[in-house]
Structures are given as structure tokens and as C-alpha cells.
Write an enzyme that holds these catalytic residues in place. Structure first.
Site, mmCIF file in Angstrom:
data_model
loop_
_atom_site.group_PDB
_atom_site.id
_atom_site.type_symbol
_atom_site.label_atom_id
_atom_site.label_comp_id
_atom_site.label_asym_id
_atom_site.label_seq_id
_atom_site.Cartn_x
_atom_site.Cartn_y
_atom_site.Cartn_z
ATOM 1 N N HIS A 214 -15.944 2.917 3.827
ATOM 2 C CA HIS A 214 -14.427 3.559 3.828
ATOM 3 C C HIS A 214 -13.751 2.914 2.543
ATOM 4 C CE1 HIS A 214 -15.001 5.380 7.441
ATOM 5 N NE2 HIS A 214 -15.273 4.263 7.958
ATOM 6 N N GLN A 215 -14.746 2.623 1.475
ATOM 7 C CA GLN A 215 -13.761 1.845 0.061
ATOM 8 C C GLN A 215 -13.477 3.356 -0.608
ATOM 9 O OE1 GLN A 215 -16.093 -0.557 -2.411
ATOM 10 N NE2 GLN A 215 -14.009 -1.391 -3.593
ATOM 11 N N ASP B 225 0.883 -1.092 -0.187
ATOM 12 C CA ASP B 225 -0.141 -0.227 -0.030
ATOM 13 C C ASP B 225 0.823 1.320 0.047
ATOM 14 O OD1 ASP B 225 -3.034 0.522 1.209
ATOM 15 O OD2 ASP B 225 -1.746 2.102 1.175
ATOM 16 N N ILE B 226 0.473 2.039 -0.652
ATOM 17 C CA ILE B 226 1.346 3.511 -0.991
ATOM 18 C C ILE B 226 1.202 4.357 0.114
ATOM 19 C CG2 ILE B 226 -0.471 4.906 -1.985
ATOM 20 C CD1 ILE B 226 2.057 5.520 -4.321
ATOM 21 N N HIS C 227 -10.440 -5.090 -2.821
ATOM 22 C CA HIS C 227 -8.781 -5.171 -2.454
ATOM 23 C C HIS C 227 -8.880 -5.828 -0.951
ATOM 24 C CE1 HIS C 227 -10.046 -0.954 -2.146
ATOM 25 N NE2 HIS C 227 -9.360 -1.109 -1.057
ATOM 26 N N PHE C 228 -8.153 -6.531 -0.448
ATOM 27 C CA PHE C 228 -7.907 -7.046 0.752
ATOM 28 C C PHE C 228 -6.653 -6.368 1.275
ATOM 29 C CE2 PHE C 228 -11.177 -10.416 1.682
ATOM 30 C CZ PHE C 228 -11.552 -10.554 0.415
ATOM 31 N N HIS C 229 -6.872 -5.567 2.717
ATOM 32 C CA HIS C 229 -5.676 -5.239 3.026
ATOM 33 C C HIS C 229 -5.214 -6.145 4.233
ATOM 34 C CE1 HIS C 229 -6.857 -0.634 2.548
ATOM 35 N NE2 HIS C 229 -7.979 -1.296 2.438
ATOM 36 N N ASN D 200 -13.185 -3.312 2.382
ATOM 37 C CA ASN D 200 -14.129 -2.290 2.623
ATOM 38 C C ASN D 200 -14.949 -2.217 1.196
ATOM 39 O OD1 ASN D 200 -13.075 -1.230 4.990
ATOM 40 N ND2 ASN D 200 -11.626 0.113 3.911
HETATM 41 P P1 5GP Z 1 -9.829 1.487 0.693
HETATM 42 O O1 5GP Z 1 -10.075 2.778 1.571
HETATM 43 O O2 5GP Z 1 -10.383 1.554 -0.735
HETATM 44 O O3 5GP Z 1 -10.117 0.060 1.247
HETATM 45 O O4 5GP Z 1 -8.120 1.605 0.512
HETATM 46 C C1 5GP Z 1 -7.476 1.957 -0.669
HETATM 47 C C2 5GP Z 1 -5.937 1.671 -0.305
HETATM 48 O O5 5GP Z 1 -5.124 2.049 -1.782
HETATM 49 C C3 5GP Z 1 -5.503 2.973 0.526
HETATM 50 O O6 5GP Z 1 -4.897 2.300 1.743
HETATM 51 C C4 5GP Z 1 -4.601 3.724 -0.361
HETATM 52 O O7 5GP Z 1 -3.438 4.160 0.521
HETATM 53 C C5 5GP Z 1 -4.309 2.491 -1.599
HETATM 54 N N1 5GP Z 1 -3.889 3.108 -2.800
HETATM 55 C C6 5GP Z 1 -4.694 4.320 -3.298
HETATM 56 N N2 5GP Z 1 -3.863 4.363 -4.488
HETATM 57 C C7 5GP Z 1 -2.581 3.478 -4.588
HETATM 58 C C8 5GP Z 1 -1.623 3.688 -5.397
HETATM 59 O O8 5GP Z 1 -1.468 4.143 -6.714
HETATM 60 N N3 5GP Z 1 -0.540 2.386 -5.264
HETATM 61 C C9 5GP Z 1 -0.750 1.725 -4.075
HETATM 62 N N4 5GP Z 1 0.184 1.046 -4.037
HETATM 63 N N5 5GP Z 1 -1.922 2.018 -3.189
HETATM 64 C C10 5GP Z 1 -2.621 2.870 -3.508
#
Ligand code: 5GP
Length: 139
Positions: free
Chosen positions: A92-93, A30-31, A99-101, A86
Site C-alpha cells: 500500500h505504498q 496528510d492532504i 514516510h511515517f503516518h 508502508n
Molecule cells: P502511502 O499509501 O504511500 O503510505 O501514503 C501516501 C500518503 O501521502 C497518502 O495518505 C496521501 O494522502 C498523501 N499525499 C499524497 N500526495 C500528497 C500531497 O501532495 N500533499 C500531502 N500533504 N499529502 C499527500
């Protein structure tokens, strides 16, 4: 289907720090990590939310998720972690691609903070609701 940042990562148009890839699944760092080793595991299928994902992609994700959790543990030395997925903006998506964190939890101060406010359990309502959900499960 929106052309999300994750679709661009899958196609190679946007770079990532890849940790795993097969024909149906990609995983990368994650970035904006909550903690060191925060990893995202995504299907290559462009489903927006988990309920829209095919059984094939779901099975491919399920097969590899525990292995990736073990790899994150091994690489970070952090034994505790949360797996988070999410669905929808209210939940919070931010990126409309499943995607799974995998989020290491090195101590109570770092990682995923969870607000958890359980409600009272109404048994009569629960019985009707369970029956309703059971009837709605795809065969
Ligand atoms: P969400 O809130 O949708 O569950 O999480 C999205 C995740 O994607 C966030 O933790 C965010 O940091 C990550 N993310 C968003 N854009 C990028 C990207 O360009 N590269 C990477 N590696 N992660 C990203």
C-alpha cells in the site's frame, strides 16, 4: 530516484501544511486525512523504502517521532493513534519516498482499519528463520 511529490514538498515547489522541520526531517498534514490531525513524517533523504534509509536519517526520524506523536495528541485531544509506514506497492505504498503516518484513532469507527489474520507458528521453521534473519542483519 523518482522525483516524487514529497521531494517537491521538501524543495518547496509544492506547498504543505508544515508541522515540524529540522535538517533531516519534515512533517506535514496528510492532504487526504483518515482522521483530523493525520500527519506525515518524512526524511529529507530521498530513500524509497525504510530498508534503504541511512542510519543517520533513521536516527533523526526516531528521535522526533515520539515528540510529533505527543504534539498530535495535544493538538487533537485524541489519545489513541496508529503509526504506519508502508513499503512497496503491494504493501500500500503510493508515494515512493519513506514516510511515517501518525493517524489519530478517536474511536473504533474512525482512523486506520487493520486486517490482522495471524497464521500458526511452526517452531522448527521459526528457529531456522530466526537464525537466517539474525545472520542477515548488517553489522
Ligand atoms: P502511502 O499509501 O504511500 O503510505 O501514503 C501516501 C500518503 O501521502 C497518502 O495518505 C496521501 O494522502 C498523501 N499525499 C499524497 N500526495 C500528497 C500531497 O501532495 N500533499 C500531502 N500533504 N499529502 C499527500
Amino acid at each position: 530516484m523518482a522525483d516524487t511529490i514529497f521531494a517537491k514538498i521538501i524543495s518547496g515547489a509544492v506547498p504543505c501544511h508544515k508541522v515540524y522541520e529540522d535538517d533531516k526531517v519534515l512533517a506535514f498534514l496528510d492532504i487526504n486525512p483518515l482522521t483530523r490531525g493525520h500527519t506525515l513524517v518524512i526524511p529529507k533523504e530521498p530513500a524509497e523504502s525504510l530498508d534503504q534509509l541511512s542510519d543517520d536519517s533513521a536516527a533523526a526520524l526516531g528521535r522526533v517521532l515520539p515528540r510529533l506523536c505527543r504534539a498530535v495528541i495535544a493538538a487533537t485531544g485524541v489519545r489513541h493513534y496508529n503509526v504506519l509506514e508502508n513499503n512497496g506497492a503491494v504493501a500500500h505504498q503510493a508515494v515512493s519516498h519513506v514516510h511515517f503516518h501518525i493517524i489519530p484513532r478517536p474511536n473504533p469507527q474512525e482512523g486506520l482499519d487493520i486486517g490482522w489474520s495471524p497464521k500458526t507458528f511452526d517452531r522448527a521453521e521459526a528457529q531456522a528463520l530466526a537464525t537466517r534473519i539474525r545472520g542477515a542483519v548488517d553489522p
